[in-house]
Write an enzyme that holds these catalytic residues in place. Structure first.
Site, short mmCIF file in Angstrom:
data_model
loop_
_atom_site.label_atom_id
_atom_site.label_comp_id
_atom_site.label_asym_id
_atom_site.label_seq_id
_atom_site.Cartn_x
_atom_site.Cartn_y
_atom_site.Cartn_z
N ASP A 75 2.80 5.67 0.31
CA ASP A 75 4.01 5.77 1.12
C ASP A 75 4.43 4.41 1.67
OD1 ASP A 75 5.95 7.52 2.58
OD2 ASP A 75 4.95 6.67 4.33
N GLU A 94 5.93 4.39 -3.44
CA GLU A 94 7.32 4.54 -3.00
C GLU A 94 7.81 3.24 -2.39
OE1 GLU A 94 9.78 6.72 0.55
OE2 GLU A 94 7.93 5.63 0.83
#
Ligand code: CA
Length: 491
Positions: A229, A259
């Site tokens: 993340d 991400e």
């Protein structure tokens, strides 16, 4: 077999449904559709208990085991239910990808008086005012866990910045020396700080604790790989070091996708280079192309759909997707691909040679929700994408072999896959955003004389390939057609 990732959650998945039990029940269904990797959401205790999807991390070691933040279980269930779910996914021969959130922590247990300097929200490199002391929640002792698994106390030496009453504060400790950590992202001057207590990766004790935790997490749960993340907000060097440590420790390749939420291709390529290709990235530019194409309707030129995308520039490292938990309706980053274009987009991620596709939960199972924070928001009903199961099965069985592209018309593009050893594998696809029509495409000479049919059409609709293996394939206005070789019709 083709690799297919499934994102097994969406932002508004109800806590009452217990996601771990739900994914255990659906594991066989996913395996039947050719899913090879299941991405599960953040499994550790959130600062908001069961009220938040898990990105507001409180305690990395509490996987639904300790009475903290008003609950033993997390939003998704208990630690035992999580481990049971992972075991069932493994029994079905699929891998589990864990969602790793290491940029920040929230919900500290105690306040500390700490030296800080305020920075401007829109330029974090610009300091405003003088050094001062503020009282902030920056000390995490996890009393409910009582030092089980780790006795590390996170305090103001483990963090770079914190959000206070007046804005963002840079913490003045021996590791920051009054500067944000170097990140690649230059939005807001330096985008190290995202939210909560921002983790300080220049502190060696933090690095050691996160390695120890990674080892514990893999051993405790048996997870196979990671979804990372918020890469935009973390020093580029951190994850390669952390991953190398774990790969060495466990003596195996660990699949890793990250991400970096930005549609600028050059930035994503720079990140891939800086991390030596260790981390595959989500193809954010492709998602935005899908979004634009869906909104543009027949005005959009389909020949440009892969322009400036990762899957075109660096196909071996691109994770392609149509939507995710950040783009879904009611989200702050909402950029939902309109329903009419979803079969088009899914055909483009599932049936082409390039990229590893990640299928979003709602496309397969649908969703119905409202934003709990505000009673005035509309209720959202997302039906499953009707064509998706068929497209996933075509990916599993048929989408192999050489790819030939026919991107020669603004409103009908197509491609063929020549197939693998199975004489009836291979497929032909047409994507249309305007008036229906036809296109001559070749499946390769080895398929000459065979009959093909459109698997997405209820009506009998067949064509016969000529002696060169070419056929005249058709597509209805605004639709997708996917043509397979008919097995019963021997040449
Ligand atoms: Ca950060």
């Amino acid at each position: 077999m083709n690799v297919t990732i499934f994102q097994f959650f969406h932002w508004y998945f109800p806590a009452a449904q217990n996601l771990w039990n739900h994914s255990k029940e659906k594991a066989q269904h996913l395996a039947d559709l050719g899913v090879t990797h299941v991405w599960l959401p953040p499994a550790y205790k959130s600062a908001n208990g069961t009220e938040e999807p898990g990105y507001a991390v409180y305690d990395l070691y509490d996987l639904g085991e300790f009475d903290q933040k008003g609950t033993v279980r997390t939003k998704y269930g208990t630690k035992q239910e999580y481990i049971d779910c992972i075991n069932v996914i493994h029994e079905k021969k699929m891998q589990v990808l864990a969602d790793i959130v290491l940029n920040h922590k929230l919900g500290a247990d105690e306040q500390e008086e700490i030296p800080v300097i305020q920075v401007k929200e829109d330029n974090r490199n610009e300091k405003t005012g003088d050094e001062k002391r503020i009282v902030a929640y920056t000390r995490f002792t996890f009393p409910g866990r009582n030092n089980m698994y780790s006795d590390y106390v996170w305090d103001w030496h483990s963090f770079t910045g914190v959000h206070g009453k007046e804005g963002i504060y840079l913490i003045l400790n021996e590791h920051t020396s009054g500067e944000w950590d170097k990140v690649m992202e230059e939005e807001f001057g330096n985008y190290d700080y995202l939210m909560g207590c921002d983790i300080e990766f220049r502190n060696p004790a933090v690095l050691e604790e996160l390695k120890k935790w990674g080892e514990w997490y893999m051993e405790t749960t048996g997870i196979d790989g990671f979804r990372l993340d918020a890469l935009k907000h973390i020093n580029v060097d951190f994850y390669p070091g952390w991953l190398s440590f774990l790969r060495e420790k466990f003596q195996k390749e660990i699949f890793c996708m990250g991400e970096y939420w930005k549609s600028d291709l050059d930035t994503l390529l720079r990140y891939m280079d800086a991390t030596s290709g260790m981390i595959q990235l989500f193809d954010v530019p492709l998602h935005f192309n899908f979004h634009k194409a869906a909104r543009g309707g027949k005005e959009f030129d389909l020949r440009t759909i892969f322009d400036n995308t990762l899957v075109k520039a660096r196909p071996e490292l691109a994770i392609t997707f149509v939507d995710n938990h950040d783009t879904q309706p009611l989200q702050s980053l909402e950029s939902w691909v309109d329903p009419w274009f979803k079969p088009h987009a899914y055909a483009m991620v599932l049936l082409r040679e390039q990229g590893i596709p990640c299928v979003f939960y709602t496309a397969l199972y649908g969703a119905s929700y409202a934003d709990g924070k505000d009673g005035n928001t509309p209720r959202i009903d997302i039906p499953p994408t009707a064509e998706l199961e068929t497209l996933m099965k075509v990916r599993r069985d048929k989408a192999y072999g050489t790819q030939a592209d026919y991107f020669d018309d603004a409103h009908i593009i197509g491609w063929t896959r020549s197939g693998a050893d199975d004489p009836y594998s291979g497929c032909a696809v047409l994507i249309c955003n305007g008036e229906g029509g036809e296109k001559t495409m070749s499946m390769g000479e080895k398929h000459s004389g065979k009959t093909m049919f459109n698997v997405l059409d209820d009506q009998p609709n067949e064509i016969v390939l000529n002696d060169k293996g070419e056929g005249v394939f058709t597509v209805d206005g605004g639709k997708v057609s996917v043509w397979l070789l008919k097995e019963s019709n021997e040449k």
